[in-house]
Scaffold this active site. Structure first.
Site, PDB file in Angstrom:
ATOM      1  N   SER A  10      30.771 -34.941 -46.656  1.00  0.00           N
ATOM      2  CA  SER A  10      30.079 -33.688 -46.075  1.00  0.00           C
ATOM      3  C   SER A  10      30.903 -33.129 -45.025  1.00  0.00           C
ATOM      4  O   SER A  10      30.913 -32.639 -44.438  1.00  0.00           O
ATOM      5  CB  SER A  10      28.637 -34.634 -45.331  1.00  0.00           C
ATOM      6  OG  SER A  10      28.935 -35.317 -44.834  1.00  0.00           O
ATOM      7  N   ASP A 160      22.377 -33.774 -35.543  1.00  0.00           N
ATOM      8  CA  ASP A 160      22.687 -35.227 -35.882  1.00  0.00           C
ATOM      9  C   ASP A 160      23.685 -36.042 -35.511  1.00  0.00           C
ATOM     10  O   ASP A 160      23.147 -36.964 -35.528  1.00  0.00           O
ATOM     11  CB  ASP A 160      22.741 -34.921 -37.471  1.00  0.00           C
ATOM     12  CG  ASP A 160      24.318 -34.693 -38.002  1.00  0.00           C
ATOM     13  OD1 ASP A 160      24.924 -34.449 -37.066  1.00  0.00           O
ATOM     14  OD2 ASP A 160      24.175 -34.734 -39.109  1.00  0.00           O
ATOM     15  N   HIS A 163      27.769 -34.888 -37.537  1.00  0.00           N
ATOM     16  CA  HIS A 163      28.911 -33.758 -38.289  1.00  0.00           C
ATOM     17  C   HIS A 163      28.923 -32.780 -37.703  1.00  0.00           C
ATOM     18  O   HIS A 163      28.422 -31.930 -36.536  1.00  0.00           O
ATOM     19  CB  HIS A 163      27.675 -33.089 -39.431  1.00  0.00           C
ATOM     20  CG  HIS A 163      27.437 -34.217 -40.526  1.00  0.00           C
ATOM     21  ND1 HIS A 163      26.437 -34.921 -40.976  1.00  0.00           N
ATOM     22  CD2 HIS A 163      28.414 -34.419 -42.000  1.00  0.00           C
ATOM     23  CE1 HIS A 163      26.111 -35.806 -41.402  1.00  0.00           C
ATOM     24  NE2 HIS A 163      27.493 -35.648 -42.501  1.00  0.00           N
TER      25      HIS A 163
END
Length: 188
Positions: A10, A160, A163
């Site tokens: 990711s 979050d 990221h």
């Protein structure tokens, strides 16, 4: 035109960005290449949630494309799933070996990861040493900590906290560009 593959999870894919095709690190490196007149195409081979084992499984698809530079960014999801550092190293090493067999003259770069010693129960030292050992073993260009300057910085991450945001990726691209640039060939 030459191809650069960013192969990762990711953090390569650009999870959580409004437009990963323009804001993720591979896209920002493409912008730098274009601005400086390099004839390279950057491919984003990131898959959110991927592990080193998953990367090894899906690598063949990406090796069917002509590649000149391979940039590897995997491993952090493994440690979150309690995969041993020895197994992570084994998988990453197998990925690099597979790439080198297919493209013996390819240039390689490794985006290392680090976890803080604050997390109890994780084999921090063993994990943190994987990337330097791998880079040394394969003479890879090396970024010791891909998220350097971004990890833990609220304003550079999405909600979050794990990221990078678009602004966070700008910081990452600036930090890794000096490692990638020496791998490039400029056609005049």
């Amino acid at each position: 035109m030459r191809n650069i593959l960013f192969f990762g999870d990711s953090l390569t894919a650009g999870y959580g960005l409004a437009d990963a095709h323009k804001e993720a690190c591979p896209a920002l490196i493409q912008q730098k290449l274009n601005a400086e007149g390099y004839d390279y195409h950057v491919i984003n081979g990131g898959l959110s949630g991927d592990t080193s084992g998953g990367g090894l499984t899906r690598l063949d698809y990406w090796l069917n494309k002509p590649l000149d530079i391979f940039i590897l960014e995997l491993g952090i999801n493994d440690i979150r799933r309690h995969i041993s550092p020895a197994k992570i190293y084994q998988n990453l090493n197998a990925i690099v070996n597979k790439v080198k067999v297919k493209y013996p003259n390819i240039k390689l770069a490794l985006m290392g990861m680090q976890i803080p010693a604050l997390i109890p129960g994780l084999p921090v030292d063993n994990f943190n040493s994987i990337f330097k050992r791998l880079a040394d073993a394969h003479q890879m260009a090396f970024v010791p900590f891909y998220l350097d300057g971004v990890a833990g910085e609220i304003h550079l991450n999405i909600r979050d906290g794990l990221h990078p945001s678009a602004e966070g990726y700008k910081v990452i691209a600036e930090k890794i560009w000096p490692v990638i640039k020496p791998l490039l060939i400029k056609d005049w």
